[in-house]
Design an enzyme around this catalytic site. Structure first.
Site, short mmCIF file in Angstrom:
data_model
loop_
_atom_site.label_atom_id
_atom_site.label_comp_id
_atom_site.label_asym_id
_atom_site.label_seq_id
_atom_site.Cartn_x
_atom_site.Cartn_y
_atom_site.Cartn_z
CG HIS A 1 -1.52 -2.81 1.81
ND1 HIS A 1 -1.01 -1.93 3.04
CD2 HIS A 1 -1.37 -3.92 2.71
CE1 HIS A 1 -0.45 -2.58 4.03
NE2 HIS A 1 -0.84 -3.67 3.74
CG ASP B 1 -5.45 -0.76 13.02
OD1 ASP B 1 -5.42 -1.82 13.23
OD2 ASP B 1 -4.31 -0.20 12.49
CE LYS C 1 -2.85 0.40 9.17
NZ LYS C 1 -3.09 -0.64 9.86
NE ARG D 1 -3.94 -7.74 16.36
CZ ARG D 1 -3.77 -7.34 15.41
NH1 ARG D 1 -4.06 -6.06 14.81
NH2 ARG D 1 -3.23 -8.35 14.43
#
Length: 423
Positions: free
Chosen positions: A82, A161, A187, A168
């Site tokens: 990632h 999320d 994730k 957010r």
């Protein structure tokens, strides 16, 4: 439980229990906790922070809000990468097939870009016929047949999320390292990979602008992965200047193919190899073939062609080309000492390579070719940038940004490509 009690506990600096965290995330996902209450709790977390135990519990709660993929039973170990994102960051494209060619299974769930950083799916969708949507069964089948897959994450993975991030984003509570780390890791853990390597970018073109904050984020994510039984390590890598020589969806695919053909820019090759080695070690394949060899001998290219074809793409199709091009010439002769990643990213976005809203389209052929990297000699009157766009009205807006994006014969203060390793 009552949401107000959880909010007050964190507001006053207390450590939330696993039970409080599990309840409030689940209740918010179900709509039983109001948006304004979760916004208040998020702001309290921004100000008060979270312990390692709280961050791990928050990640687990978001992970438990949805389904998880399961790739156990494959004949090769799974490993994933990632990246926190950057300008010209096309590393997933050569990395996934290179690691697959060395004996690992690489399940890459990727996204589309927003803002100045392009998304991996946007890049791949510039290949005619290629499709991003696969079922879990299709992913598993492709991992078994080909060894690598890059596709879109399903809506069932960590839905908490997705809902919390949208909140957010509009309440000024994105900038919290525990919440950022939990968002990313919920994730990635839902993917079901046994090991994970994180590429945490540092510099003007990255979310984390300084080494200290990038290191804190990397250490937090490595701790979360470890706490959840996934072998996790991280590299801090430079994003003060763009990666490679091309920024934009089809342009970056073409550059990735150059790397898979044994060529390409040295920084893209180096980072692909470094991350590939880390992924293989994390997967327990210390004695596997080296990714550099897979790039040289054509086996990574073979994996790439099979990956693209398996998802309906034509690996031999010519890339889309933008309707308009314009060269920006170097104003003087000398050494290029600075090339600001953020400015290049904004210019590419203005040309149509990125999007301001998630529903905006992107231009596959839009972007920028960079004719020099910092440390290289340039000559007055020779091309420094080539702009690509389908809308000629965008050219001046991009050129305005690039006019201040570089320096010639100025002080040099570049980050090393690989800054540090964690885990």
């Amino acid at each position: 439980m009552e949401a107000i009690d959880v909010i007050i506990a964190k507001r006053d600096g207390g450590e939330l229990t696993d039970e409080q965290i599990g309840w409030v995330v689940d209740a918010y996902t179900r709509g039983a906790v109001a948006e304004e209450q979760m916004a208040a709790l998020s702001m309290a977390i921004v100000w008060r922070g979270m312990t390692r135990a709280e961050t791990s519990a928050w990640t687990r709660a978001m992970l438990d809000s949805g389904e998880r993929l399961d790739f156990t039973g494959l004949d090769r170990p799974t490993t994933d990468k990632h990246s926190t994102g950057g300008v010209g960051d096309k590393i997933t494209l050569p990395l996934t097939p290179a690691v697959a060619a060395c004996g690992a299974a690489v399940p890459q769930l990727s996204g589309r870009g927003l803002g100045h950083t392009g998304g991996t799916l946007d890049k791949l969708e510039s290949i005619p016929g290629w499709r991003a949507d696969l079922t879990p069964e299709g992913m598993r089948r492709q991992l078994g047949d080909v060894g690598g897959v890059v596709c879109a994450a399903g809506s069932g993975l960590a839905p908490a999320d997705r809902k919390l991030y949208a909140l957010r984003d509009v309440t000024g509570t994105v900038e919290s390292i525990p919440l950022i780390a939990a968002s990313i890791m919920s994730k990635k853990l839902a993917e079901g990979t046994a090991s994970l390597v994180l590429d945490v970018k540092v510099g003007s073109g990255a979310f984390m602008k300084d080494i200290a904050s990038a290191r804190e984020l990397a250490e937090t994510m490595v701790a979360i992965g470890t706490d959840h039984g996934v072998r996790t390590r991280a590299l801090l890598t430079a994003m003060d200047t763009p990666l490679g020589r091309r920024v934009g969806n089809a342009l970056e695919v073409a550059e990735a193919v150059e790397v898979l053909s044994g060529g390409g820019p040295s920084d893209v090759v180096e980072l692909t190899v470094e991350l590939g080695r880390e992924m293989l070690r994390a997967a327990g394949l210390q004695d596997a073939r080296d990714p550099a060899e897979a790039l040289r001998d054509g086996s990574a290219m073979d994996s790439w062609r099979r990956m693209i074809a398996a998802q309906g793409g034509d690996p031999d199709a010519p890339p889309p080309v933008a309707a308009e091009q314009r060269d920006i010439l170097a104003p003087a002769t000398g050494t290029l000492t600075r090339l600001d990643a953020y400015a290049v990213g904004v210019a590419a976005w203005r040309l149509g390579a990125g999007r301001a809203r998630k529903e905006d389209p992107v231009s596959a052929g839009a972007g920028i070719e960079l004719h020099a990297a910092p440390g290289e000699e340039i000559r007055a009157g020779r091309p420094l940038f080539t702009l690509h766009t389908d809308d000629p009205a965008r050219l001046e807006h991009a050129a305005e940004v690039l006019a201040h994006a570089f320096a010639i014969d100025g002080p040099e203060d570049r980050l090393p490509l690989v800054i540090d390793r964690i885990g």
